[in-house]
Design a protein around this motif. Sequence first.
Motif, PDB file in Angstrom:
ATOM      1  N   GLY A 135     -13.176   9.661  23.001  1.00 53.97           N
ATOM      2  CA  GLY A 135     -14.204  10.576  22.505  1.00 53.97           C
ATOM      3  C   GLY A 135     -13.647  11.963  22.224  1.00 53.97           C
ATOM      4  N   ALA A 136     -12.809  12.457  23.119  1.00 53.03           N
ATOM      5  CA  ALA A 136     -12.216  13.777  22.935  1.00 53.03           C
ATOM      6  C   ALA A 136     -11.299  13.790  21.719  1.00 53.03           C
ATOM      7  N   LEU A 137     -10.528  12.729  21.511  1.00 51.60           N
ATOM      8  CA  LEU A 137      -9.640  12.667  20.355  1.00 51.60           C
ATOM      9  C   LEU A 137     -10.436  12.625  19.049  1.00 51.60           C
ATOM     10  N   LEU A 138     -11.546  11.894  19.050  1.00 52.41           N
ATOM     11  CA  LEU A 138     -12.378  11.867  17.851  1.00 52.41           C
ATOM     12  C   LEU A 138     -12.964  13.249  17.587  1.00 52.41           C
ATOM     13  N   ALA A 139     -13.348  13.962  18.657  1.00 55.97           N
ATOM     14  CA  ALA A 139     -13.866  15.317  18.496  1.00 55.97           C
ATOM     15  C   ALA A 139     -12.810  16.238  17.887  1.00 55.97           C
ATOM     16  N   VAL A 140     -11.561  16.072  18.298  1.00 56.89           N
ATOM     17  CA  VAL A 140     -10.474  16.865  17.710  1.00 56.89           C
ATOM     18  C   VAL A 140     -10.324  16.526  16.234  1.00 56.89           C
ATOM     19  N   ARG A 141     -10.388  15.246  15.921  1.00 54.33           N
ATOM     20  CA  ARG A 141     -10.262  14.826  14.521  1.00 54.33           C
ATOM     21  C   ARG A 141     -11.394  15.388  13.668  1.00 54.33           C
ATOM     22  N   ARG A 142     -12.580  15.531  14.287  1.00 51.50           N
ATOM     23  CA  ARG A 142     -13.738  16.077  13.563  1.00 51.50           C
ATOM     24  C   ARG A 142     -13.806  17.597  13.656  1.00 51.50           C
ATOM     25  N   ASN A 143     -12.789  18.215  14.249  1.00 48.93           N
ATOM     26  CA  ASN A 143     -12.672  19.672  14.328  1.00 48.93           C
ATOM     27  C   ASN A 143     -13.763  20.315  15.178  1.00 48.93           C
ATOM     28  N   PHE A 144     -14.160  19.662  16.287  1.00 51.56           N
ATOM     29  CA  PHE A 144     -15.133  20.230  17.212  1.00 51.56           C
ATOM     30  C   PHE A 144     -14.464  21.314  18.063  1.00 51.56           C
ATOM     31  N   ASP A 145     -15.290  22.249  18.577  1.00 49.82           N
ATOM     32  CA  ASP A 145     -14.753  23.235  19.513  1.00 49.82           C
ATOM     33  C   ASP A 145     -14.641  22.614  20.904  1.00 49.82           C
ATOM     34  N   VAL A 146     -14.190  23.412  21.883  1.00 50.50           N
ATOM     35  CA  VAL A 146     -13.917  22.859  23.207  1.00 50.50           C
ATOM     36  C   VAL A 146     -15.179  22.298  23.858  1.00 50.50           C
ATOM     37  N   PHE A 147     -16.340  22.936  23.626  1.00 55.10           N
ATOM     38  CA  PHE A 147     -17.584  22.414  24.185  1.00 55.10           C
ATOM     39  C   PHE A 147     -17.932  21.080  23.546  1.00 55.10           C
ATOM     40  N   GLY A 148     -17.755  20.989  22.230  1.00 51.85           N
ATOM     41  CA  GLY A 148     -18.020  19.728  21.534  1.00 51.85           C
ATOM     42  C   GLY A 148     -17.096  18.618  21.995  1.00 51.85           C
ATOM     43  N   ILE A 149     -15.838  18.975  22.266  1.00 54.22           N
ATOM     44  CA  ILE A 149     -14.887  17.990  22.771  1.00 54.22           C
ATOM     45  C   ILE A 149     -15.351  17.463  24.127  1.00 54.22           C
ATOM     46  N   ALA A 150     -15.784  18.382  25.003  1.00 51.43           N
ATOM     47  CA  ALA A 150     -16.233  17.985  26.342  1.00 51.43           C
ATOM     48  C   ALA A 150     -17.480  17.106  26.264  1.00 51.43           C
ATOM     49  N   VAL A 151     -18.422  17.467  25.404  1.00 51.32           N
ATOM     50  CA  VAL A 151     -19.656  16.693  25.269  1.00 51.32           C
ATOM     51  C   VAL A 151     -19.356  15.288  24.759  1.00 51.32           C
ATOM     52  N   LEU A 152     -18.522  15.190  23.722  1.00 52.24           N
ATOM     53  CA  LEU A 152     -18.226  13.876  23.164  1.00 52.24           C
ATOM     54  C   LEU A 152     -17.432  13.024  24.157  1.00 52.24           C
ATOM     55  N   ALA A 153     -16.550  13.668  24.922  1.00 54.95           N
ATOM     56  CA  ALA A 153     -15.804  12.936  25.957  1.00 54.95           C
ATOM     57  C   ALA A 153     -16.755  12.398  27.023  1.00 54.95           C
ATOM     58  N   ALA A 154     -17.689  13.232  27.481  1.00 55.93           N
ATOM     59  CA  ALA A 154     -18.620  12.821  28.538  1.00 55.93           C
ATOM     60  C   ALA A 154     -19.557  11.720  28.057  1.00 55.93           C
ATOM     61  N   VAL A 155     -20.095  11.875  26.864  1.00 53.29           N
ATOM     62  CA  VAL A 155     -21.024  10.874  26.325  1.00 53.29           C
ATOM     63  C   VAL A 155     -20.318   9.535  26.147  1.00 53.29           C
ATOM     64  N   THR A 156     -19.091   9.574  25.632  1.00 57.38           N
ATOM     65  CA  THR A 156     -18.349   8.337  25.415  1.00 57.38           C
ATOM     66  C   THR A 156     -17.995   7.661  26.734  1.00 57.38           C
ATOM     67  N   GLY A 157     -17.572   8.472  27.702  1.00 55.36           N
ATOM     68  CA  GLY A 157     -17.156   7.911  28.974  1.00 55.36           C
ATOM     69  C   GLY A 157     -18.297   7.412  29.835  1.00 55.36           C
ATOM     70  N   LEU A 158     -19.442   8.088  29.770  1.00 51.95           N
ATOM     71  CA  LEU A 158     -20.539   7.786  30.696  1.00 51.95           C
ATOM     72  C   LEU A 158     -21.689   7.001  30.069  1.00 51.95           C
ATOM     73  N   GLY A 159     -21.773   6.986  28.743  1.00 56.37           N
ATOM     74  CA  GLY A 159     -22.932   6.393  28.080  1.00 56.37           C
ATOM     75  C   GLY A 159     -23.178   4.942  28.418  1.00 56.37           C
ATOM     76  N   GLY A 160     -22.134   4.108  28.341  1.00 54.95           N
ATOM     77  CA  GLY A 160     -22.308   2.680  28.623  1.00 54.95           C
ATOM     78  C   GLY A 160     -22.711   2.412  30.059  1.00 54.95           C
ATOM     79  N   GLY A 161     -22.100   3.135  31.009  1.00 52.59           N
ATOM     80  CA  GLY A 161     -22.438   2.965  32.417  1.00 52.59           C
ATOM     81  C   GLY A 161     -23.848   3.423  32.743  1.00 52.59           C
ATOM     82  N   LEU A 162     -24.288   4.513  32.120  1.00 50.49           N
ATOM     83  CA  LEU A 162     -25.654   4.988  32.322  1.00 50.49           C
ATOM     84  C   LEU A 162     -26.664   3.940  31.854  1.00 50.49           C
ATOM     85  N   PHE A 163     -26.404   3.376  30.678  1.00 52.50           N
ATOM     86  CA  PHE A 163     -27.303   2.344  30.148  1.00 52.50           C
ATOM     87  C   PHE A 163     -27.349   1.155  31.098  1.00 52.50           C
TER      88      PHE A 163
END
Length: 228
Positions: free
Chosen positions: A25-53
Amino acid sequence: MDTAFDPSLQHWLDLAGIFVFAISGALLAVRRNFDVFGIAVLAAVTGLGGGLFRDVVIGAVPPAAFTDLGYFLTPLLSTVLVFFLHPVVERINKAVNVFDAAGLGFFCVTGTLKAHEYGLSLTSSVVLGLATAAGGGVLRDVLANEVPSLLRWDREIYAVPALVGSSAVALLIHFDAVRPSTTLTAAALAFLLRLLALRYNWRAPRAWHRRSAKADTEAAGPDGNLGL
């Protein structure tokens, strides 16, 4: 306690899955030119989303992501690592795919095991294992304004490797053969199948006697990228 449902084993498999999915998720955020907050959000959502569901569906509430500090810190660690890596643009997409495949492997195992532990049948456990494995990646792609790989006809098979890994775990449960080594083997099976699909462009079949290729061009839009 039976090692099939050893809480310590499941915990570390979960953290491993969170870490590699968060990296993707963080690498995709870098590819999409997100800032550091966007990188953290995309990393957290990607890492935790499936387990939360998974936890919400089986009634394991509050979900582990809200009760274990490690579940919060792991995506942040992934964010820091990616943020300070020297960007090599031409390698980012490949890295996203490799880490995503690793997360797919880990989560199809933990999702299936935990679902069965909470009383679901083997068939339902396999389905939830698939949902656990694919959920974070789907959320990641949606937030990054991309069509999820799970739904792309022009992308290599995504759900099939997770389904194979989840089914392998179900067989291990059925034959009382779940051990740390066998569960890791099931995760590796899904991981390698996804990598082989990427390497050899394996794709799922589309509808029989479907419309001509003209529809593909129309769906892709003028740039041929399906609206991406």
